[in-house]
Design a protein around this motif. Structure first.
Motif, PDB file in Angstrom:
ATOM      1  N   LEU A 174       0.697  -0.990   0.076  1.00 11.00           N
ATOM      2  CA  LEU A 174      -0.084   0.071  -0.292  1.00 11.00           C
ATOM      3  C   LEU A 174       0.858   1.354   0.161  1.00 11.00           C
ATOM      4  O   LEU A 174       0.568   2.254  -0.772  1.00 11.00           O
ATOM      5  N   LYS A 175       1.920   1.354   0.841  1.00 13.58           N
ATOM      6  CA  LYS A 175       2.703   2.207   0.863  1.00 13.58           C
ATOM      7  C   LYS A 175       3.697   2.444  -0.321  1.00 13.58           C
ATOM      8  O   LYS A 175       3.717   3.650  -0.971  1.00 13.58           O
ATOM      9  N   SER A 176       4.227   1.591  -0.985  1.00 11.57           N
ATOM     10  CA  SER A 176       5.190   1.790  -1.941  1.00 11.57           C
ATOM     11  C   SER A 176       4.442   1.976  -3.188  1.00 11.57           C
ATOM     12  O   SER A 176       4.777   2.789  -4.030  1.00 11.57           O
ATOM     13  N   GLN A 177       3.346   1.396  -3.560  1.00 10.60           N
ATOM     14  CA  GLN A 177       2.503   1.621  -4.555  1.00 10.60           C
ATOM     15  C   GLN A 177       1.779   2.948  -4.554  1.00 10.60           C
ATOM     16  O   GLN A 177       1.511   3.658  -5.379  1.00 10.60           O
ATOM     17  N   GLY A 178       1.629   3.433  -3.258  1.00  9.12           N
ATOM     18  CA  GLY A 178       0.881   4.535  -2.825  1.00  9.12           C
ATOM     19  C   GLY A 178       1.598   5.713  -3.207  1.00  9.12           C
ATOM     20  O   GLY A 178       1.284   6.995  -3.563  1.00  9.12           O
ATOM     21  N   GLU A 179       3.133   5.489  -3.208  1.00 11.69           N
ATOM     22  CA  GLU A 179       4.012   6.465  -3.436  1.00 11.69           C
ATOM     23  C   GLU A 179       4.369   6.443  -5.052  1.00 11.69           C
ATOM     24  O   GLU A 179       5.357   7.238  -5.414  1.00 11.69           O
ATOM     25  N   THR A 180       3.794   5.751  -5.647  1.00 11.55           N
ATOM     26  CA  THR A 180       4.350   5.181  -7.252  1.00 11.55           C
ATOM     27  C   THR A 180       3.372   5.672  -8.156  1.00 11.55           C
ATOM     28  O   THR A 180       3.714   6.563  -9.034  1.00 11.55           O
ATOM     29  N   LEU A 181       2.102   5.132  -8.014  1.00  9.29           N
ATOM     30  CA  LEU A 181       0.901   5.342  -9.010  1.00  9.29           C
ATOM     31  C   LEU A 181      -0.396   4.885  -8.582  1.00  9.29           C
ATOM     32  O   LEU A 181      -0.374   3.503  -8.322  1.00  9.29           O
ATOM     33  N   TRP A 182      -1.293   5.680  -8.401  1.00  7.80           N
ATOM     34  CA  TRP A 182      -2.768   5.011  -7.857  1.00  7.80           C
ATOM     35  C   TRP A 182      -3.748   4.884  -8.859  1.00  7.80           C
ATOM     36  O   TRP A 182      -4.349   3.977  -8.789  1.00  7.80           O
ATOM     37  N   HIS A 183      -3.544   5.508  -9.873  1.00  8.02           N
ATOM     38  CA  HIS A 183      -4.818   5.582 -10.918  1.00  8.02           C
ATOM     39  C   HIS A 183      -4.553   5.936 -12.256  1.00  8.02           C
ATOM     40  O   HIS A 183      -3.709   6.992 -12.379  1.00  8.02           O
ATOM     41  N   THR A 184      -4.850   5.236 -13.338  1.00  7.08           N
ATOM     42  CA  THR A 184      -4.648   5.781 -14.334  1.00  7.08           C
ATOM     43  C   THR A 184      -5.887   5.974 -15.397  1.00  7.08           C
ATOM     44  O   THR A 184      -5.811   6.265 -16.467  1.00  7.08           O
ATOM     45  N   GLY A 208     -17.534  -1.495 -18.975  1.00  6.98           N
ATOM     46  CA  GLY A 208     -16.348  -0.913 -18.373  1.00  6.98           C
ATOM     47  C   GLY A 208     -16.748  -0.411 -17.017  1.00  6.98           C
ATOM     48  O   GLY A 208     -17.781  -0.268 -16.529  1.00  6.98           O
ATOM     49  N   THR A 209     -15.788   0.179 -16.307  1.00  5.39           N
ATOM     50  CA  THR A 209     -15.830   0.875 -15.102  1.00  5.39           C
ATOM     51  C   THR A 209     -14.534   1.773 -14.851  1.00  5.39           C
ATOM     52  O   THR A 209     -13.438   1.406 -15.105  1.00  5.39           O
ATOM     53  N   THR A 210     -14.675   2.928 -14.212  1.00  3.51           N
ATOM     54  CA  THR A 210     -13.497   3.777 -14.163  1.00  3.51           C
ATOM     55  C   THR A 210     -12.313   3.406 -13.478  1.00  3.51           C
ATOM     56  O   THR A 210     -11.317   3.328 -13.904  1.00  3.51           O
ATOM     57  N   TYR A 211     -12.674   2.685 -11.980  1.00  2.61           N
ATOM     58  CA  TYR A 211     -11.596   2.248 -11.211  1.00  2.61           C
ATOM     59  C   TYR A 211     -11.091   0.917 -11.539  1.00  2.61           C
ATOM     60  O   TYR A 211     -10.076   0.598 -10.862  1.00  2.61           O
ATOM     61  N   GLY A 212     -11.815   0.034 -12.306  1.00  4.11           N
ATOM     62  CA  GLY A 212     -11.529  -1.292 -12.360  1.00  4.11           C
ATOM     63  C   GLY A 212     -10.246  -1.592 -12.818  1.00  4.11           C
ATOM     64  O   GLY A 212      -9.724  -1.209 -13.736  1.00  4.11           O
ATOM     65  N   GLY A 213      -9.344  -2.186 -12.062  1.00  2.00           N
ATOM     66  CA  GLY A 213      -8.166  -2.482 -12.303  1.00  2.00           C
ATOM     67  C   GLY A 213      -7.083  -1.327 -11.986  1.00  2.00           C
ATOM     68  O   GLY A 213      -6.034  -1.120 -12.496  1.00  2.00           O
ATOM     69  N   ASN A 214      -7.739  -0.574 -11.173  1.00  2.00           N
ATOM     70  CA  ASN A 214      -6.713   0.572 -10.833  1.00  2.00           C
ATOM     71  C   ASN A 214      -5.318  -0.015 -10.224  1.00  2.00           C
ATOM     72  O   ASN A 214      -5.342  -0.909  -9.576  1.00  2.00           O
ATOM     73  N   PRO A 215      -3.971   0.567 -10.146  1.00  2.00           N
ATOM     74  CA  PRO A 215      -2.921  -0.031 -10.072  1.00  2.00           C
ATOM     75  C   PRO A 215      -2.793  -0.072  -8.479  1.00  2.00           C
ATOM     76  O   PRO A 215      -2.092  -1.129  -8.162  1.00  2.00           O
ATOM     77  N   LEU A 216      -3.332   0.796  -7.784  1.00  2.00           N
ATOM     78  CA  LEU A 216      -3.179   0.542  -6.205  1.00  2.00           C
ATOM     79  C   LEU A 216      -3.927  -0.568  -5.712  1.00  2.00           C
ATOM     80  O   LEU A 216      -3.363  -1.600  -4.975  1.00  2.00           O
ATOM     81  N   ALA A 217      -5.192  -0.924  -6.223  1.00  4.66           N
ATOM     82  CA  ALA A 217      -5.866  -1.876  -5.890  1.00  4.66           C
ATOM     83  C   ALA A 217      -5.316  -3.154  -6.281  1.00  4.66           C
ATOM     84  O   ALA A 217      -5.284  -4.127  -5.639  1.00  4.66           O
ATOM     85  N   CYS A 218      -4.771  -3.264  -7.633  1.00  2.68           N
ATOM     86  CA  CYS A 218      -4.219  -4.473  -8.115  1.00  2.68           C
ATOM     87  C   CYS A 218      -2.791  -4.904  -7.508  1.00  2.68           C
ATOM     88  O   CYS A 218      -2.385  -6.141  -7.297  1.00  2.68           O
ATOM     89  N   ALA A 219      -2.068  -3.966  -7.170  1.00  6.05           N
ATOM     90  CA  ALA A 219      -1.011  -4.179  -6.470  1.00  6.05           C
ATOM     91  C   ALA A 219      -1.235  -4.971  -5.206  1.00  6.05           C
ATOM     92  O   ALA A 219      -0.337  -5.735  -4.925  1.00  6.05           O
ATOM     93  N   ILE A 220      -2.104  -4.367  -4.425  1.00  8.42           N
ATOM     94  CA  ILE A 220      -2.251  -4.942  -3.040  1.00  8.42           C
ATOM     95  C   ILE A 220      -3.153  -6.297  -3.402  1.00  8.42           C
ATOM     96  O   ILE A 220      -2.660  -7.350  -2.638  1.00  8.42           O
TER      97      ILE A 220
END
Ligand SMILES: *Cc1c(COP(=O)(O)O)cnc(C)c1O
Length: 405
Positions: A67-77, A282-294
């Motif tokens: 959560l911390k490392s991805q949170g400092e990298t990229l949350w959402h695209t 489709g869905t806006t948040y689906g597969g967002n990098p923060l969620a998927c990293a966790i």
């Protein structure tokens, strides 16, 4: 005003939150492993797992680190751009299951909505626009969007919201003859939980699941398994379908997938996925990098022999403690479920006391769940410490003694 300056308590709930829940009288503020603390500093043992979500306990160090490392990298695209955590998580889910294609969402309902739409769309494109019948089961639970709540078999959740999506038929769970009586070539899918969770912790029989598979094959219908609660190690296998010797066409997973971070997935085959095209869903948040990293970290930990084999050992500890309690109080008619999706069914003499037992447990410092009015449900962390199980069960016995006196 800064948020931390505003004092809130359980009373605030009644003044600010839409009244669709009736939360317990305490407010948890902190968790670590299978222990939780409330605003007053009282400690609880957590057998509720956030409803089968916090499968690695609270604030698991590896999840916090991600959560911390991805949170400092990229949350959402957004899905206008793909991202590495989503591509890795999808690849790992495919490697671990029957599936070949993945769709990410944010909740169980959203994964199921995608699954049901895909089943209808596939039938429409491959067969006929009239092949739209969905067969589902009494006491099923598939989420709260209008489509998913209509496929769920509980009118008390789906009535009162206007016209429902049509062509959905409900029959009794574990009753193959009832399915045979309604399935036909206009059926696009059978939708079933391998272990009904909300409906009372009821596992499907092997004969039933294999029979559903055969009926789907006979009628060119898809077998859609809702593994939102039963999946991600809960049953002692990564997905519960593995217990049944069958290959589904679509499964959905959510709850434990993110270990507490909202994320869900629908898994299917390449052949079924191939009817879809950009823009169809489709869905806006689906597969967002923060969620998927966790979720990737959660999957890496759960999908190991240590964790999956540990589920059965912990189940045995739960079952033997519950049997002991039953010898003392004669309160359960049955302990059922699979793995760490456990239901203690109250016998006729004590039926409908589930909510009282839940409240008494909280007073003793224990978080449990119900599943209907006569089942106590336990869905703890898959890595709960044996000492926490023992202490939690001691508190549970005290709670039962209080309710019965
Ligand atoms: C919880 C649950 C859902 C709904 O998931 P949400 O994240 O609440 O939308 C769907 N199906 C099953 C089997 C569940 O247990």
């Amino acid at each position: 005003m800064a948020a931390e300056n505003l004092a809130v308590s359980r009373e605030t709930f009644d003044n600010v939150i839409l009244p669709v829940y009736a939360p317990a009288q305490f407010v948890p503020v902190k968790g670590k492993g299978s222990r939780v603390w409330d605003q007053q500093g009282k400690e609880y043992i957590d057998f509720s797992g956030g409803i089968a979500v916090t499968a690695l306990g609270h604030c698991h160090p590896a999840l916090v680190e991600t959560l911390k490392s991805q949170g400092e990298t990229l949350w959402h695209t957004s899905n206008v751009f793909t991202n590495e955590p989503a591509l890795r998580l999808a690849s790992k889910l495919i490697a671990a299951t029957f599936a070949e294609r993945v769709f990410f969402g944010n909740s169980g309902a959203e994964a199921n909505e995608a699954a049901f739409k895909l089943a209808r769309y596939y039938a429409c494109k491959k067969h006929s626009p009239f092949k739209s019948k969905i067969i589902a089961f009494h006491n099923a639970f598939h989420g709260r969007t209008l489509f998913t709540v209509s496929v769920g078999g509980q009118p008390k959740y789906s009535d009162g919201f206007g016209p429902k999506p049509a062509d959905i038929v409900h029959v009794p769970f574990n009753d193959l003859a009832a399915v045979k009586a309604v399935i036909d070539d206009h059926t696009c899918a059978i939708v079933v939980e391998p272990i009904q969770g909300e409906g009372g912790v009821m596992p499907a029989t092997t004969e039933f699941m294999q029979g559903l598979r055969a009926l789907c094959d006979q009628h060119n219908a898809l077998l859609v398994l809702d593994e939102v609660q039963s999946g991600m190690g809960r049953s002692g296998k990564l997905f519960a379908y593995e217990h049944y010797g069958i290959k589904p066409d679509i499964i959905t997973t959510a709850k434990a997938l993110g270990g507490g971070f909202p994320v869900s997935a629908m898994l299917t085959t390449h052949e079924i996925a191939s009817v879809m095209a950009p823009g169809v869903h489709g869905t806006t948040y689906g597969g967002n990098p923060l969620a998927c990293a966790i979720a990737e970290t959660a999957l890496d930990i759960i999908n190991t022999p240590e964790v999956l084999n540990g589920v059965d050992a912990r189940r045995e500890q739960f079952v033997s403690a519950l049997q002991k309690i039953n010898e003392q109080f004669d309160i359960f008619s049955e302990i059922r479920g699979k793995g760490l999706l456990l239901g203690a069914v109250l016998n006729a003499q004590h039926a409908s006391k589930a909510r009282d037992i839940l409240n008494a447990s909280a007073a003793e410092g224990l978080m449990v769940l119900t599943a209907g009015s006569d089942v106590i449900r336990f869905v703890p962390s898959l890595v709960i410490e044996p000492t926490d199980i023992a202490e939690g069960m001691a508190r549970f016995a005290r709670a039962i003694a209080k309710v019965l006196n």
